[in-house]
Design a protein around this motif. Structure first.
Motif, PDB file in Angstrom:
ATOM      1  N   LEU A 139       0.821  -1.201   0.000  1.00 28.79           N
ATOM      2  CA  LEU A 139       0.000   0.000   0.000  1.00 28.79           C
ATOM      3  C   LEU A 139       0.861   1.259   0.000  1.00 28.79           C
ATOM      4  N   ALA A 142      -0.956   6.586   2.979  1.00 32.73           N
ATOM      5  CA  ALA A 142      -2.367   6.957   2.969  1.00 32.73           C
ATOM      6  C   ALA A 142      -2.559   8.425   2.591  1.00 32.73           C
ATOM      7  N   LYS A 150      -8.845   8.393   5.659  1.00 28.57           N
ATOM      8  CA  LYS A 150      -7.686   8.165   4.792  1.00 28.57           C
ATOM      9  C   LYS A 150      -8.084   7.310   3.600  1.00 28.57           C
ATOM     10  N   ASP A 151      -7.550   7.652   2.436  1.00 27.71           N
ATOM     11  CA  ASP A 151      -7.723   6.845   1.225  1.00 27.71           C
ATOM     12  C   ASP A 151      -6.505   5.960   1.026  1.00 27.71           C
ATOM     13  N   LEU A 152      -6.747   4.743   0.573  1.00 28.20           N
ATOM     14  CA  LEU A 152      -5.675   3.783   0.361  1.00 28.20           C
ATOM     15  C   LEU A 152      -5.576   3.393  -1.111  1.00 28.20           C
ATOM     16  N   TYR A 153      -4.349   3.343  -1.604  1.00 25.93           N
ATOM     17  CA  TYR A 153      -4.028   2.877  -2.951  1.00 25.93           C
ATOM     18  C   TYR A 153      -2.958   1.800  -2.843  1.00 25.93           C
ATOM     19  N   GLN A 155       0.653   0.739  -4.377  1.00 26.86           N
ATOM     20  CA  GLN A 155       1.750   1.359  -5.124  1.00 26.86           C
ATOM     21  C   GLN A 155       1.754   0.805  -6.560  1.00 26.86           C
ATOM     22  N   PRO A 181      -9.363   4.410  -5.044  1.00 24.21           N
ATOM     23  CA  PRO A 181      -9.008   4.143  -3.652  1.00 24.21           C
ATOM     24  C   PRO A 181     -10.209   3.732  -2.809  1.00 24.21           C
ATOM     25  N   THR A 183     -11.491   3.764   1.346  1.00 22.78           N
ATOM     26  CA  THR A 183     -11.141   4.386   2.621  1.00 22.78           C
ATOM     27  C   THR A 183     -10.668   3.316   3.605  1.00 22.78           C
ATOM     28  N   GLU A 184      -9.755   3.716   4.451  1.00 20.08           N
ATOM     29  CA  GLU A 184      -9.285   2.818   5.509  1.00 20.08           C
ATOM     30  C   GLU A 184     -10.446   2.398   6.396  1.00 20.08           C
TER      31      GLU A 184
END
Length: 258
Positions: A139, A142, A150-153, A155, A181, A183-184
């Motif tokens: 990941l 954030a 928080k948004d998660l992508y 890599q 993304p 959200t956490e």
């Protein structure tokens, strides 16, 4: 003779038309993508289903939170007048498990490399229930949101190996660049009462999935009492991209089941 031929042809066409109109309409297939993906991840499946005569809607899953996402999909289902086969990938399985509640037109659920939580479970918790997920270290940092979330992508340089190892590199690169993304908070939100307890379910996944441990998916497929659970050898997390035919065929089995 010509007039008789025309009359007979016309009568035959009426009979054919009447027979066709008497045939039951095929259910609409609603496809719900998961985290780090978008609706285009269903393109291969959509092409097969539409060729076979199924109406299809590849929904835009907001990926903001389980309950809010489920409400969005539930509203979409409510706008469809015909029976629905509801299909979810990954986190989308959590969403369809709630969205189908109180929607009597949903006749079947299909889980595609997906979470099928019990009440109170979370995506993060299920992913860690069995060993094998390598998502965490891939990941990106954030992205802070205005509401404090928080948004998660994933890599981009790790996306191919982690998410779509059995997809051609150029296509995986496109998927990495266009990923949406989650959200956490969504990954840690507790599930409500799951619709798989009262709606027939099917399940398909790959044995080389690095996001959700295959052992976890075998556990969930058994728990939902899947009418059919298919394991695709060598398939990654995006089995609907790398093996659209297998996924489409399972959806069609669900659509035609009594």
């Amino acid at each position: 003779m010509n007039k008789l031929f025309v009359a007979l042809t016309f009568a035959a066409s009426l009979l054919v038309g009447a027979h066709a109109s008497a045939q039951p309409e095929k259910p609409t297939v609603v496809l719900v993508h998961g985290a780090f993906a978008d609706a285009s991840s269903w393109n291969g499946v959509v092409q097969i289903l539409e060729k076979d005569g199924y109406p299809v809607v590849a929904a835009a899953n907001p990926l903001r939170g389980v309950k809010s996402d489920a409400t969005s999909i539930s509203n979409l289902i409510a706008s469809i007048a015909h029976p629905v086969v509801l299909v979810g990938h990954s986190y989308g399985g959590n969403v369809i498990s709630e969205a189908a509640n109180d929607r009597p037109n949903v006749k079947a659920l299909v889980y595609v490399s997906a979470f099928a939580p019990e009440t109170g479970e979370t995506v993060a918790g299920l992913a860690g229930k069995f060993p094998g997920s390598t998502l965490g270290p891939t990941l990106a940092p954030a992205v802070p949101l205005a509401d404090g979330g928080k948004d998660l992508y994933i890599q981009q340089d790790k996306f191919h190996d982690q998410f779509a190892a059995d997809v051609a590199a150029p296509q995986a690169a496109l998927m990495a660049a266009t990923q949406r993304p989650v959200t956490e908070a969504a990954l840690n939100e507790k599930a409500g009462n799951p619709a798989w307890k009262h709606i027939a379910s099917w399940y398909i996944y790959g044995d080389k999935d690095k996001n959700i441990p295959p052992q976890a998916m075998a556990f969930m497929a058994k728990r939902v009492n899947a009418r059919e659970a298919e394991v695709i050898q060598g398939a990654s997390h995006v089995v609907m991209v790398s093996h659209p035919e297998a996924v489409a065929r399972l959806i069609e089995k669900a659509a035609t089941a009594n």
